[in-house]
Design an enzyme around this catalytic site. Structure first.
Site, PDB file in Angstrom:
ATOM      1  N   ASP A 188      -3.035  -4.629  -2.285  1.00 36.08           N
ATOM      2  CA  ASP A 188      -1.831  -4.170  -2.992  1.00 36.08           C
ATOM      3  C   ASP A 188      -0.932  -5.350  -3.332  1.00 36.08           C
ATOM      4  O   ASP A 188       0.017  -5.215  -4.103  1.00 36.08           O
ATOM      5  CB  ASP A 188      -1.049  -3.183  -2.115  1.00 36.08           C
ATOM      6  CG  ASP A 188      -1.600  -1.764  -2.244  1.00 36.08           C
ATOM      7  OD1 ASP A 188      -2.424  -1.533  -3.143  1.00 36.08           O
ATOM      8  OD2 ASP A 188      -1.207  -0.902  -1.439  1.00 36.08           O
TER       9      ASP A 188
ATOM     10  N   ASP B  72      -9.215   6.176  -3.366  1.00 36.67           N
ATOM     11  CA  ASP B  72      -8.276   5.551  -2.426  1.00 36.67           C
ATOM     12  C   ASP B  72      -8.384   6.161  -1.032  1.00 36.67           C
ATOM     13  O   ASP B  72      -8.914   7.261  -0.856  1.00 36.67           O
ATOM     14  CB  ASP B  72      -6.844   5.726  -2.977  1.00 36.67           C
ATOM     15  CG  ASP B  72      -5.950   4.554  -2.633  1.00 36.67           C
ATOM     16  OD1 ASP B  72      -6.246   3.837  -1.654  1.00 36.67           O
ATOM     17  OD2 ASP B  72      -4.948   4.352  -3.346  1.00 36.67           O
TER      18      ASP B  72
HETATM   19  C1  GLA Z   1      -2.464   2.666  -2.585  1.00 36.23           C
HETATM   20  C2  GLA Z   1      -3.183   1.818  -3.599  1.00 36.23           C
HETATM   21  C3  GLA Z   1      -2.282   1.582  -4.789  1.00 36.23           C
HETATM   22  C4  GLA Z   1      -1.869   2.900  -5.385  1.00 36.23           C
HETATM   23  C5  GLA Z   1      -1.219   3.768  -4.322  1.00 36.23           C
HETATM   24  C6  GLA Z   1      -0.932   5.166  -4.817  1.00 36.23           C
HETATM   25  O1  GLA Z   1      -1.402   2.011  -2.041  1.00 36.23           O
HETATM   26  O2  GLA Z   1      -3.603   0.619  -3.035  1.00 36.23           O
HETATM   27  O3  GLA Z   1      -2.926   0.786  -5.742  1.00 36.23           O
HETATM   28  O4  GLA Z   1      -2.986   3.542  -5.924  1.00 36.23           O
HETATM   29  O5  GLA Z   1      -2.046   3.891  -3.181  1.00 36.23           O
HETATM   30  O6  GLA Z   1      -0.387   5.979  -3.844  1.00 36.23           O
END
Ligand code: GLA
Length: 732
Positions: free
Chosen positions: A551, A481
């Site tokens: 997301d 990420d």
């Molecule tokens: C980002 C990702 C999510 C999750 C969060 C965790 O927003 O896109 O899927 O993994 O981080 O903090």
């Protein structure tokens, strides 16, 4: 070996060609490299394209040098520079010791090599054997500074694709500064084009935008330190009447994950120029004598048959030539991710209940998301501390991993390797590791700061920590990420006159770290992510064969996100999950079946607390999983056809077809219902008209020609947000 590059030595005309496309340029007056043509294949070029001469006032006519009627200000060029009397936006700016940025790039030589040279340190398209492509390297030089520009053109034998990149070599004796270095330039004549781009936002990525091109310069780009949610590194030029299946479409995608810039200019006589490269915002690369700079590459394609064919070509070139992971041809496991189920509030016991339920439903992998390390109970701590939180896993992470494996599931884990929290052991030990400007307070975003990955010792620290987790444990998947964009761009290890290198050095560092980890752990499936789809680009695809698209997993919002994503990227690259309702991003309530059908566009997963599903929902999820296991090879790797766009209709329809055209899935989503609906009749594409296809649900037999030409009536839904999937198989 088939010849893909022809050079007319006498007239210095270069012709790159395969069965589908031709790209032509020549050396014009003044040793200027001039563009001639890009498009449908030309059998043999006879030299008729002589750029007309005309005296134009105030248009850079080179009166005493090359004649009043010759002007570099209107000539279609291959790579223009500041200082040559081309007043349009130039491909490069080279700043010299005396303060001037004037250079004149003149043709020097060329070379043809079999295959495709590697771009060290950068992701790029690869060919397995040298017969698959040929590369033309044309060298331009500025005689005063002795700086050389090598323009790389690789034409693929079997695809309508040319890759472009530039290497800049300082063969002179003085230090120079590159302040702009496009990877490619292309000039079209006065042609009627519109631009298609993919702007967006967090949780709203890659929305298709089609714009008229007016005179002036329009820049589509990012200077956020990432390719970004806000503007994907892609642009297409299409005719006003081009649609999915007809008309010219020229597509360009940048194989790079950092700052980018697509400069589109319509000049005074309506000619179109497109420069693509690293964004020149804060870019200043110091080149000592004998040093060189390699730009990232651009992939460009031409389709005479509309936007859909452009996408299919991009899918193929990204799949066949960019993605390297051994997982690329493997069907992707159906996963459950605990993020939206628990956020930071979990322990081993709680997770075990989700794992048990996942097993029951047929899910194949459990992904432990954010919050397993340091003492991270919220987003304000522990980034940079990649050791297990004993409070959440009292008997160690291995114990939990064994539990997951014993239940027959694979195990995946989340990392955010590029970040640091103030509240972390890493910060206590190395407060200088984060990017920050001397004497200024760094800007927090989500309480976190960006590590200077451009520094070797910083990368090594993160690498060593990750190895300590990955070596002793059987980890099958990593979600990588990156949850903020870069600010406070400054590198403690560089001198003031090198600070313009910070953004690109960051990306080179990121690629180096990814290269080391993916090489050391070839058996781990890597998934890219950046707060959803903030770094969904071909550069990342080189390391991560799948990327979290957004997301936002609301099925209706996803229609636009996935439709836009599919313009460039293949389905197997795009992960897509079913989450709860009301949706956590936009509050919308949609049927579970629709959420499943839309998520099946890409690599299916679940992102909700499975233990909270009621019995009916569990049955529905089981059905989805059983179905997906039967069709995923087709949906993940089949040829995609977009039939109806969410950007201009109340319906979205897409179709995937197997390579032998015998297996077909059509999905139609009706968005809002109506008391007086119009009847819709999706017409399929890409089938064999001679085949008869059976609708698997009804056993009805329909000819391939009928499915494509008459279409079939879609069921009327008396409800909002209804999806219908059709599965057809050839029977003769
Ligand atoms: C980002 C990702 C999510 C999750 C969060 C965790 O927003 O896109 O899927 O993994 O981080 O903090």
């Amino acid at each position: 070996m088939q010849n893909l590059i022809t050079v007319d030595e006498k007239n210095k005309v270069f012709h790159l060609h395969n069965k589908q496309i031709s790209y032509l340029f020549s050396v014009e007056q003044g040793a200027t490299l001039a563009h001639l043509y890009f498009g449908k294949r030309i059998r043999q070029y006879h030299g008729q394209l002589k750029y007309p001469r005309l005296l134009r006032g105030f248009s850079g006519n080179l009166a005493d040098v090359l004649g009043r009627e010759f002007s570099r200000d209107t000539l279609p060029e291959e790579y223009s520079s500041a200082g040559e009397m081309d007043y349009r936006t130039s491909a490069t700016v080279l700043y010299q010791k005396n303060g001037s940025n004037s250079i004149l790039l003149r043709y020097k030589s060329y070379e043809i090599v079999a295959g495709k040279p590697k771009l060290n340190g950068l992701p790029h398209s690869l060919v397995k054997d040298e017969d698959e492509a040929q590369t033309l390297i044309v060298t331009l030089e500025d005689q005063l500074t002795q700086v050389e520009y090598q323009l790389f053109y690789t034409i693929f034998r079997d695809l309508p694709v040319i890759s472009r990149a530039v290497k800049i070599i300082n063969s002179g004796e003085e230090v120079v500064h590159l302040r702009k270095a496009a990877s490619m330039q292309i000039d079209f004549g006065n042609e009627d084009f519109e631009a298609i781009t993919l702007p967006g936002a967090h949780a709203n990525e890659r929305h298709l935008q089609r714009s008229k091109i007016d005179q002036g310069i329009r820049v589509y780009g990012s200077h956020r330190g990432a390719s970004s949610h806000q503007m994907n590194p892609f642009l297409a030029l299409v005719r006003p009447n081009t649609d999915e299946f007809a008309g010219d479409a020229y597509g360009f995608t940048f194989v790079y994950s950092g700052n980018h810039m697509f400069e589109l200019e319509k000049d005074q006589i309506n000619q179109i120029r497109l420069n693509i490269g690293i964004n020149d915002f804060n870019f200043d690369w110091k080149l000592e004598p004998n040093e060189d700079f390699q730009t990232p590459e651009v992939l460009m394609t031409y389709s005479p048959n509309g936007i859909n064919q452009m996408s299919q070509t991009f899918h193929q070139v990204i799949f066949d030539h960019i993605i390297r992971s051994k997982f690329k041809n493997k069907v992707r496991p159906i996963l459950v991710n605990n993020w939206e189920a628990t956020y930071f509030d979990f322990n081993e016991k709680k997770l075990q209940t989700i794992v048990d339920q996942a097993k029951d439903l047929g899910i194949e992998m459990f992904v432990l998301d954010d919050g397993w390390f340091g003492h991270r109970d919220a987003d304000n701590s522990s980034l940079g501390d990649w050791f297990v939180d004993q409070r959440k896993f009292p008997t160690g992470l291995s114990h939990f991993i064994d539990y997951v494996h014993n239940q027959g599931l694979k195990f995946g884990i989340w990392f955010e390797p590029e970040m640091i929290s103030y509240d972390s052991e890493l910060y206590k030990k190395h407060p200088d590791y984060l990017m920050h400007v001397p004497n200024r307070i760094p800007n927090p975003d989500r309480h976190q700061y960006v590590l200077d990955l451009g520094r070797k010792e910083v990368r090594q620290n993160i690498f060593d920590q990750m190895v300590k987790i990955l070596d002793p444990n059987q980890i099958d998947y990593i979600k990588w990420d990156m949850n903020r964009h870069i600010s406070d761009i400054y590198k403690a290890d560089l001198t003031p006159d090198e600070q313009g290198e910070a953004y690109h050095r960051y990306i080179l560092g990121l690629y180096d770290l990814l290269e080391k980890l993916t090489t050391r752990y070839p058996n781990i499936l890597f998934e890219g992510c950046s707060d959803g789809g903030g770094r969904f680009d071909a550069g990342m695809a080189y390391y991560t064969p799948q990327i979290w698209a957004s997301d936002n997993s609301d099925a209706i919002a996803r229609l636009k996100i996935q439709y836009g994503t599919s313009l460039v990227y293949p389905q197997s690259l795009m992960t897509s999950h079913v989450s709860v309702c009301p949706n956590e991003q936009n509050g919308r309530v949609t049927p579970l079946a629709t959420r499943g059908a839309v998520a099946m566009w890409g690599d299916l997963g679940y992102e909700l607390d499975l233990t909270k599903l009621n019995d009916d929902e569990k049955e529905e999820v089981k059905k989805q999983i059983t179905l997906y296991k039967q069709i995923r090879k087709l949906t993940q790797f089949g040829t995609l056809y977009r039939l109806k766009s969410p950007f201009n209709s109340n319906q979205t329809a897409w179709e995937v077809v197997s390579s032998d055209k015998r297996d077909v899935i059509l999905t139609v989503v009706n968005i809002l219902s109506s008391a007086q609906p119009s009847f819709t009749k999706p017409k399929l594409a890409g089938l064999n008209p001679e085949y008869d296809y059976k609708n698997i649900a009804t056993n009805e037999i329909i000819g391939g020609d009928e499915l494509m030409d008459t279409g079939i009536y879609d069921e009327v839904a008396h409800q909002d947000f209804v999806a219908k999937m059709y599965h057809f198989k050839a029977v003769n």
